[in-house]
Design a protein around this motif. Structure first.
Motif, PDB file in Angstrom:
ATOM      1  N   ASN A  84     -12.775   7.342   9.018  1.00 15.88           N
ATOM      2  CA  ASN A  84     -12.448   6.071   8.369  1.00 15.88           C
ATOM      3  C   ASN A  84     -12.443   4.896   9.336  1.00 15.88           C
ATOM      4  N   VAL A  85     -12.228   5.167  10.624  1.00 18.68           N
ATOM      5  CA  VAL A  85     -12.031   4.066  11.566  1.00 18.68           C
ATOM      6  C   VAL A  85     -12.972   4.088  12.767  1.00 18.68           C
ATOM      7  N   ASN A  90      -3.388  11.248  28.018  1.00 18.21           N
ATOM      8  CA  ASN A  90      -3.174   9.898  28.533  1.00 18.21           C
ATOM      9  C   ASN A  90      -4.471   9.105  28.574  1.00 18.21           C
ATOM     10  N   ILE A  91      -5.199   9.111  27.439  1.00 15.69           N
ATOM     11  CA  ILE A  91      -6.452   8.389  27.328  1.00 15.69           C
ATOM     12  C   ILE A  91      -6.392   7.501  26.088  1.00 15.69           C
ATOM     13  N   THR A  92      -7.346   6.602  25.959  1.00 24.43           N
ATOM     14  CA  THR A  92      -7.317   5.671  24.829  1.00 24.43           C
ATOM     15  C   THR A  92      -8.548   5.766  23.930  1.00 24.43           C
ATOM     16  N   THR A  93      -9.535   6.600  24.290  1.00 29.61           N
ATOM     17  CA  THR A  93     -10.719   6.769  23.451  1.00 29.61           C
ATOM     18  C   THR A  93     -11.091   8.237  23.367  1.00 29.61           C
ATOM     19  N   LEU A  94     -11.759   8.598  22.261  1.00 26.06           N
ATOM     20  CA  LEU A  94     -12.267   9.950  22.067  1.00 26.06           C
ATOM     21  C   LEU A  94     -13.685   9.865  21.506  1.00 26.06           C
ATOM     22  N   ALA A  95     -14.544  10.749  21.972  1.00 30.76           N
ATOM     23  CA  ALA A  95     -15.847  10.905  21.339  1.00 30.76           C
ATOM     24  C   ALA A  95     -15.643  11.635  20.018  1.00 30.76           C
ATOM     25  N   ILE A 144     -13.758   6.790  18.710  1.00 32.94           N
ATOM     26  CA  ILE A 144     -12.512   6.272  18.156  1.00 32.94           C
ATOM     27  C   ILE A 144     -11.610   5.869  19.320  1.00 32.94           C
ATOM     28  N   SER A 145     -11.024   4.683  19.201  1.00 36.03           N
ATOM     29  CA  SER A 145     -10.097   4.207  20.222  1.00 36.03           C
ATOM     30  C   SER A 145      -8.716   4.034  19.610  1.00 36.03           C
ATOM     31  N   ILE A 146      -7.720   3.930  20.460  1.00 35.08           N
ATOM     32  CA  ILE A 146      -6.361   3.738  19.972  1.00 35.08           C
ATOM     33  C   ILE A 146      -6.243   2.425  19.200  1.00 35.08           C
ATOM     34  N   HIS A 147      -7.085   1.440  19.540  1.00 35.50           N
ATOM     35  CA  HIS A 147      -7.064   0.164  18.828  1.00 35.50           C
ATOM     36  C   HIS A 147      -7.574   0.312  17.400  1.00 35.50           C
ATOM     37  N   HIS A 148      -8.510   1.232  17.188  1.00 38.32           N
ATOM     38  CA  HIS A 148      -8.961   1.499  15.817  1.00 38.32           C
ATOM     39  C   HIS A 148      -7.798   2.003  14.969  1.00 38.32           C
TER      40      HIS A 148
END
Length: 318
Positions: free
Chosen positions: A198-199, A290-295, A309-313
């Motif tokens: 979704n994001v 402790n990361i902010t993005t995922l493939a 996907i990032s934590i900001h999404h």
């Protein structure tokens, strides 16, 4: 004038709360252990304005993994005690510790077999003396200039309740994904119960092993994700690693000459998640590593990257 007075009221309450903080001792540890070991539910009981605070405490406990309800002490002796059982812990909240409605329910609670915890501003009060455990919520002065309206005392009660709640959350290892299950109708619940698909961003930043440093930075800047995936070749090669903003900063510190390639600064491993995974799962993985993005991949077992996907999404998802 009133803004200055408001600051004085804030300062007065803060001073009293700091004094209360310094009185917390091993009795707090004992209460936490009792609440954590409770096989039934935690029943908050109070009346008046203190009862309103107790009601909020019950709601906070219940939404963070500790089964809890509020029972008005005045109504308890008129049938509401039927909501309690022998496995319950009753927290009786009374600033004075001498409120008749509170004292009148102690014996019935004893007969039911409940454990009794007092939260009171007077540890020498009848309530504190008759309870199994007692926590002080004592303040010397109210913010009310007449010393009559509960102000600082109710703030102290609320804060002690928050301290209990947070400690129990940590003991239960209560996480965001658990919170979402208890809040499916709220904005945060809807957010965390959404799916990665979704994001996620589908315009994946991509560079090759031999991509020059400058072009790596340009690709990351153009896609606005703070990272790029690294492939052996484009457009249909195999993904071999990731470069993040942190890798760029470290490269600038490490190399005097930025005539380097993606292969020299990439991290050869990266975390990924399936597109149909819950956002709670994505958030938990980010928290763990402790990361902010995922493939993002099609499934857990496939390796082709279809998004990021990032934590900001997650934060911006509505």
């Amino acid at each position: 004038m009133y803004a200055t007075r408001a600051k004085e009221i804030f300062d007065a309450e803060i001073r009293e709360l700091e004094k209360l903080r310094d009185t917390i001792d091993t009795s707090f540890n004992q209460v936490i252990e009792v609440l954590h070991a409770c096989q039934g539910k935690v029943v908050m009981m109070g009346i008046g304005k203190t009862g309103i605070i107790a009601h909020k405490m019950a709601a906070s406990f219940a939404s963070t993994g500790t089964p809890s309800i509020f029972v008005n002490a005045a109504e308890a002796v008129h049938g509401d005690l039927g909501m309690l059982s022998a496995n319950d812990v009753a927290i009786l909240v009374s600033n004075s510790g001498a409120t008749n409605e509170i004292l009148n329910i102690i014996d019935p609670l004893r007969r039911l077999g409940c454990t009794i915890v007092a939260m009171t501003g007077n540890l020498d009060s009848p309530l504190a003396q008759r309870a199994d455990y007692a926590l002080s919520i004592h303040v010397d002065t109210e913010a009310c200039p007449l010393g009559l309206a509960p102000t600082t005392s109710t703030t102290a009660t609320l804060l002690m309740g928050d301290a209990l709640m947070v400690c129990l959350m940590e003991m239960r290892q209560f996480k965001a994904e658990n919170f979402a299950l208890y809040h499916p109708g709220g904005a945060l619940g809807r957010k965390l119960l959404g799916r990665v698909t979704n994001v996620m961003a589908t315009d994946v930043p991509r560079v090759q092993l031999d991509t020059p440093f400058r072009d790596v930075v340009c690709e990351m800047s153009d896609k606005h994700l703070g990272m790029t995936m690294v492939y052996d070749r484009l457009p249909d090669g195999k993904c071999l690693g990731i470069i993040t903003d942190g890798d760029i900063r470290r490269a600038i510190q490490r190399y005097n000459d930025v005539q380097i390639t993606a292969a020299e600064i990439m991290t050869p491993s990266y975390k990924h998640i399936a597109k149909d995974a819950l956002l709670t799962d994505a958030l938990a993985t980010m928290d763990t590593y402790n990361i902010t993005t995922l493939a993002v991949t099609e499934t857990e077992t496939t390796s082709d990257i279809i998004g990021i996907i990032s934590i900001h999404h997650i934060i911006d998802f509505k």
